[in-house]
Design a protein around this motif. Structure first.
Motif, short mmCIF file in Angstrom:
data_model
loop_
_atom_site.label_atom_id
_atom_site.label_comp_id
_atom_site.label_asym_id
_atom_site.label_seq_id
_atom_site.Cartn_x
_atom_site.Cartn_y
_atom_site.Cartn_z
N GLU A 196 -10.38 0.87 -9.97
CA GLU A 196 -10.82 -0.52 -9.90
C GLU A 196 -11.93 -0.68 -10.94
OE1 GLU A 196 -10.97 -1.66 -5.33
OE2 GLU A 196 -11.51 0.43 -5.62
N GLY A 197 -11.55 -0.94 -12.17
CA GLY A 197 -12.55 -1.08 -13.24
C GLY A 197 -13.23 0.25 -13.51
N THR A 198 -14.55 0.28 -13.33
CA THR A 198 -15.30 1.52 -13.58
C THR A 198 -15.42 2.37 -12.32
OG1 THR A 198 -17.37 0.37 -13.16
CG2 THR A 198 -16.67 0.55 -15.47
N LYS A 199 -14.80 1.88 -11.23
CA LYS A 199 -14.82 2.63 -9.96
C LYS A 199 -13.47 3.31 -9.76
CE LYS A 199 -14.94 1.96 -4.96
NZ LYS A 199 -15.09 0.97 -3.88
N GLN B 105 -17.66 5.44 -13.54
CA GLN B 105 -19.09 5.27 -13.30
C GLN B 105 -19.40 5.36 -11.81
OE1 GLN B 105 -20.26 1.64 -15.29
NE2 GLN B 105 -19.58 2.43 -17.26
N GLU B 106 -18.42 5.00 -11.00
CA GLU B 106 -18.59 5.09 -9.55
C GLU B 106 -17.40 5.86 -9.00
OE1 GLU B 106 -18.89 2.15 -5.65
OE2 GLU B 106 -18.84 1.28 -7.65
N LEU B 107 -17.67 7.05 -8.47
CA LEU B 107 -16.61 7.90 -7.96
C LEU B 107 -16.68 7.98 -6.44
CD1 LEU B 107 -14.27 9.89 -8.38
CD2 LEU B 107 -15.98 11.70 -8.71
N VAL B 108 -15.57 7.71 -5.80
CA VAL B 108 -15.47 7.85 -4.36
C VAL B 108 -14.40 8.90 -4.07
CG1 VAL B 108 -14.94 6.70 -2.17
CG2 VAL B 108 -16.10 5.43 -4.00
N PHE C 217 -21.70 16.17 -12.93
CA PHE C 217 -21.12 15.35 -13.98
C PHE C 217 -21.41 13.87 -13.71
CE2 PHE C 217 -17.27 13.07 -15.56
CZ PHE C 217 -17.45 13.29 -16.91
N MET C 218 -21.23 13.45 -12.46
CA MET C 218 -21.43 12.04 -12.11
C MET C 218 -22.91 11.66 -12.08
SD MET C 218 -18.53 10.65 -12.09
CE MET C 218 -19.14 9.04 -11.59
N ASN C 219 -23.78 12.62 -11.79
CA ASN C 219 -25.22 12.35 -11.78
C ASN C 219 -25.69 11.81 -13.12
OD1 ASN C 219 -25.66 13.11 -9.15
ND2 ASN C 219 -26.43 15.15 -9.63
N VAL C 220 -25.03 12.27 -14.19
CA VAL C 220 -25.41 11.88 -15.54
C VAL C 220 -25.01 10.44 -15.84
CG1 VAL C 220 -25.03 12.40 -18.00
CG2 VAL C 220 -25.18 14.26 -16.34
N LYS C 221 -23.89 10.00 -15.28
CA LYS C 221 -23.37 8.70 -15.70
C LYS C 221 -23.07 7.70 -14.60
CE LYS C 221 -18.65 10.08 -15.98
NZ LYS C 221 -17.63 9.29 -16.55
N GLY C 222 -23.40 8.06 -13.37
CA GLY C 222 -23.11 7.11 -12.31
C GLY C 222 -23.33 7.69 -10.93
N THR C 223 -22.44 7.32 -10.01
CA THR C 223 -22.60 7.75 -8.63
C THR C 223 -21.34 8.40 -8.10
OG1 THR C 223 -21.83 5.60 -7.78
CG2 THR C 223 -24.21 5.85 -8.12
N MET C 224 -21.52 9.22 -7.09
CA MET C 224 -20.38 9.84 -6.41
C MET C 224 -20.69 9.87 -4.93
SD MET C 224 -18.66 13.60 -6.98
CE MET C 224 -19.01 14.67 -5.60
N LYS C 225 -19.71 9.46 -4.14
CA LYS C 225 -19.87 9.59 -2.69
C LYS C 225 -18.59 10.07 -2.06
CE LYS C 225 -18.84 4.80 -1.42
NZ LYS C 225 -19.37 3.54 -0.87
#
Length: 100
Positions: free
Chosen positions: A10-13, A42-45, A68-76
């Motif tokens: 979904e876009g950057t997610k 940018q947003e990883l779920v 990896f995600m800490n550098v460019k976005g979020t992960m949950k």
């Protein structure tokens, strides 16, 4: 038992659904997938609804993805089973990862 990896964009997610076992045999598969498929995320779920088991090899890949995600976005992580939550608690990963 294998691992099934599905991605919904979904876009950057990106939501990644993991089904099966994340172990020594399947962890490289997720690692390769992450390197190829999550370049622009940018947003990883990570949806663990179907994940039955995680080994230390699986934990390493999850940790690598988190760094990896800490550098460019979020992960949950979502829908984590009690068994896998116990593994995260025991290993201290629960303190590092964002689990909902």
């Amino acid at each position: 038992m294998s691992l099934k990896i599905e991605k919904k964009n979904e876009g950057t997610k990106d939501t990644v659904f993991l089904t099966g076992r994340l172990d020594t045999a399947t962890a490289p598969e997720l690692d390769t997938f992450a390197e190829k498929e999550l370049i622009n995320t940018q947003e990883l779920v990570l949806d663990f609804t179907g994940l039955e088991y995680i080994s230390s090899a699986g934990l390493r890949v999850i940790l690598k993805m988190q760094k990896f995600m800490n550098v460019k976005g979020t992960m949950k992580l979502i829908h984590v089973s009690d068994i896998i939550q116990d593994v995260f608690d025991i290993t201290g990963f629960a303190d590092i990862l964002s689990i909902e």
